[in-house]
Design a protein around this motif. Structure first.
Motif, mmCIF file in Angstrom:
data_model
loop_
_atom_site.group_PDB
_atom_site.id
_atom_site.type_symbol
_atom_site.label_atom_id
_atom_site.label_comp_id
_atom_site.label_asym_id
_atom_site.label_seq_id
_atom_site.Cartn_x
_atom_site.Cartn_y
_atom_site.Cartn_z
ATOM 1 N N MET A 179 -6.796 -2.048 4.356
ATOM 2 C CA MET A 179 -5.658 -2.463 3.531
ATOM 3 C C MET A 179 -5.653 -3.971 3.347
ATOM 4 O O MET A 179 -5.430 -4.476 2.235
ATOM 5 C CB MET A 179 -4.344 -1.993 4.157
ATOM 6 C CG MET A 179 -4.109 -0.497 4.091
ATOM 7 S SD MET A 179 -2.432 0.005 4.580
ATOM 8 C CE MET A 179 -2.445 -0.365 6.330
ATOM 9 N N THR A 197 0.825 -1.203 0.000
ATOM 10 C CA THR A 197 0.000 0.000 0.000
ATOM 11 C C THR A 197 0.861 1.254 0.000
ATOM 12 O O THR A 197 0.907 1.988 -0.979
ATOM 13 C CB THR A 197 -0.953 0.004 1.210
ATOM 14 O OG1 THR A 197 -1.716 -1.195 1.214
ATOM 15 C CG2 THR A 197 -1.884 1.198 1.152
ATOM 16 N N THR A 211 -5.284 -0.146 -1.868
ATOM 17 C CA THR A 211 -3.843 -0.339 -1.615
ATOM 18 C C THR A 211 -3.004 0.636 -2.433
ATOM 19 O O THR A 211 -2.027 0.257 -3.069
ATOM 20 C CB THR A 211 -3.404 -1.784 -1.896
ATOM 21 O OG1 THR A 211 -3.483 -2.075 -3.286
ATOM 22 C CG2 THR A 211 -4.224 -2.777 -1.117
#
Length: 455
Positions: free
Chosen positions: A422, A55, A399
């Motif tokens: 995430m 991410t 992400t």
């Protein structure tokens, strides 16, 4: 227990959770920080999840907070996360294709695009070779630029090249500069090299392999009595390449039009640098997360456009996140077919199965639900505005790693919410795809039809 984990829908999340746990423990070691003190558990966990899920959102500055050991750990986690997602997506495709062939539900494909269960070992080698080749080339180009143009030391230039190469190809967005790429906004070598790595990694490994195979076949010399090989792309590759080009163009046009006169972003740059910066910014929304412009200074319209581009993401079985360009394209074709009153949903002369349409709808709506819930949780826990919080939630789920700057100021509960987003955005999409594809079953009866009101 072990037998239950063999299912891809459980195996992929479990594997990533294991890597996250290991990364968190390593980042909590005193040697991992510049201060020599152990990082707080939540800071280590947030960084590990952001790295493994490629991410790039951070609660502390990567270059100043983490030591050389910590940066190496983060790089390794990014590489494992990116390579693991490619493997998970690609091997999932192999598994699904194998199951569908046994059931006779997959149309015959051309030799170039067909993948057999026996090709798994070859796939692993090709993925590793592709990853290493792109990352080495990008690292050399970046290191040379850092060394000779910006006069970094040899070791520093090499490390910056390697770190940014791994982060770019894996669409992670981690950087060793406090302002990411803002200091290089007018440097075409660095920004275009990183953008190229982002696009290649995000387009998806199956597409890369098919394009390369077709290119090699087309370049073979013709022999007497033999015609040159005809390039034939699968439907997946056609959709992915087309949508990638369209979204890159849309992103470029959106940033150029909306930020051209913004004194805090593109305004002070010359015309050529504005075009370069607009293209780079558009490429980074493909879930890369490097920011060459001050995101906190974006106009509200730009933030909204970025939200949409981030949510769509990149190609399946690659290093990008989001709901994927193929999902978006399928839904767009479904809507267009319904508007036109078509009896079937078709694209490029190929009909889309009903189960594929349902899967695309499921992935998209689950993504919308995750972002909505995450946004609500963070807003209830903080005093930030909707624009900032929605941007953070979409960036986490897709992400991407772009932020308006609120990430370090999030309270613990909101940081946990971002962590969950995430993880769901990176691992959940693969798990959901596996569950949907592998649970398809035939029913020997049909229910009576009845139409509820839609409008």
């Amino acid at each position: 227990m072990i037998r239950a984990l063999r299912h891809p829908a459980r195996l992929v999340p479990s594997a990533f959770l294991a890597f996250i746990l290991v990364g968190t423990v390593l980042l909590m070691l005193p040697i991992a920080t510049e201060s020599g003190r152990a990082a707080p558990p939540l800071t280590a966990l947030f960084t590990a999840v952001s790295a493994v899920c490629v991410t790039g959102l951070v609660v502390v500055d990567t270059a100043t907070y983490w030591s050389g050991f910590g940066e190496v750990v983060i790089t390794a986690l990014i590489q494992v996360g990116g390579f693991g997602i490619i493997m998970a997506g690609t091997l999932l495709g192999v598994l699904v294709i194998g199951r569908l062939r046994l059931r006779g539900r997959l149309l015959a494909q051309t030799e170039n695009s067909s993948v057999r269960l026996g090709d798994v070992r070859s796939l692993v080698g090709q993925i590793a070779l592709m990853t290493a080749t792109v990352e080495v080339v990008v690292a050399i180009a970046l290191a040379a630029r850092f060394r000779f143009h910006y006069e970094y030391g040899v070791g520093e230039a090499a490390w910056h090249g390697v770190f940014h190469s791994v982060a770019a190809f894996n669409n992670a967005g981690f950087g060793l500069e406090a302002d990411s790429l803002m200091g290089f906004v007018a440097d075409p070598v660095i920004t275009l090299t990183i953008s190229a790595a982002v696009i290649i990694g995000g387009i998806g490994f199956p597409v890369m392999v098919e394009v390369l195979r077709n290119t090699r076949r087309a370049m073979r010399p013709r022999t007497a009595g033999r015609r040159g090989a005809r390039i034939s792309w699968s439907l997946h590759t056609r959709i992915t390449v087309l949508m990638t080009g369209v979204l890159l163009a849309v992103g470029f046009a959106a940033y150029a039009a909306l930020e051209w006169r913004n004194p805090a972003t593109l305004g002070p740059l010359g015309a050529g640098d504005k075009l370069l910066a607009a293209f780079t910014a558009g490429a980074q929304t493909r879930t890369a997360g490097f920011n060459n412009l001050d995101v906190s200074a974006f106009r509200p319209e730009t933030l909204l456009a970025t939200d949409a581009l981030m949510f769509i993401g990149g190609g399946p079985a690659g290093t990008a996140g989001g709901i994927k360009v193929t999902t978006f394209a399928i839904l767009a074709v479904v809507i267009w077919s319904e508007i036109r009153g078509e009896p079937d949903v078709a694209v490029f002369g190929r009909a889309l199965p009903a189960e594929t349409q349902r899967q695309a709808l499921t992935v998209a709506l689950l993504g919308v639900a995750a972002v909505a819930i995450g946004t609500a949780v963070i807003m209830l826990d903080t005093g930030f505005g909707l624009d900032q919080v929605l941007f953070e939630a979409v960036s986490a789920f897709a992400t991407v790693g772009l932020s308006t700057g609120i990430t370090p100021d999030l309270p613990p509960a909101s940081q946990v919410a971002v962590i969950v987003l995430m993880f769901i955005g990176r691992v959940g999409t693969v798990a959901v795809a596996a569950a949907l594809a592998l649970r398809t079953r035939r029913r020997l009866y049909t229910h009576p039809e009845e139409r509820p009101l839609v409008s």
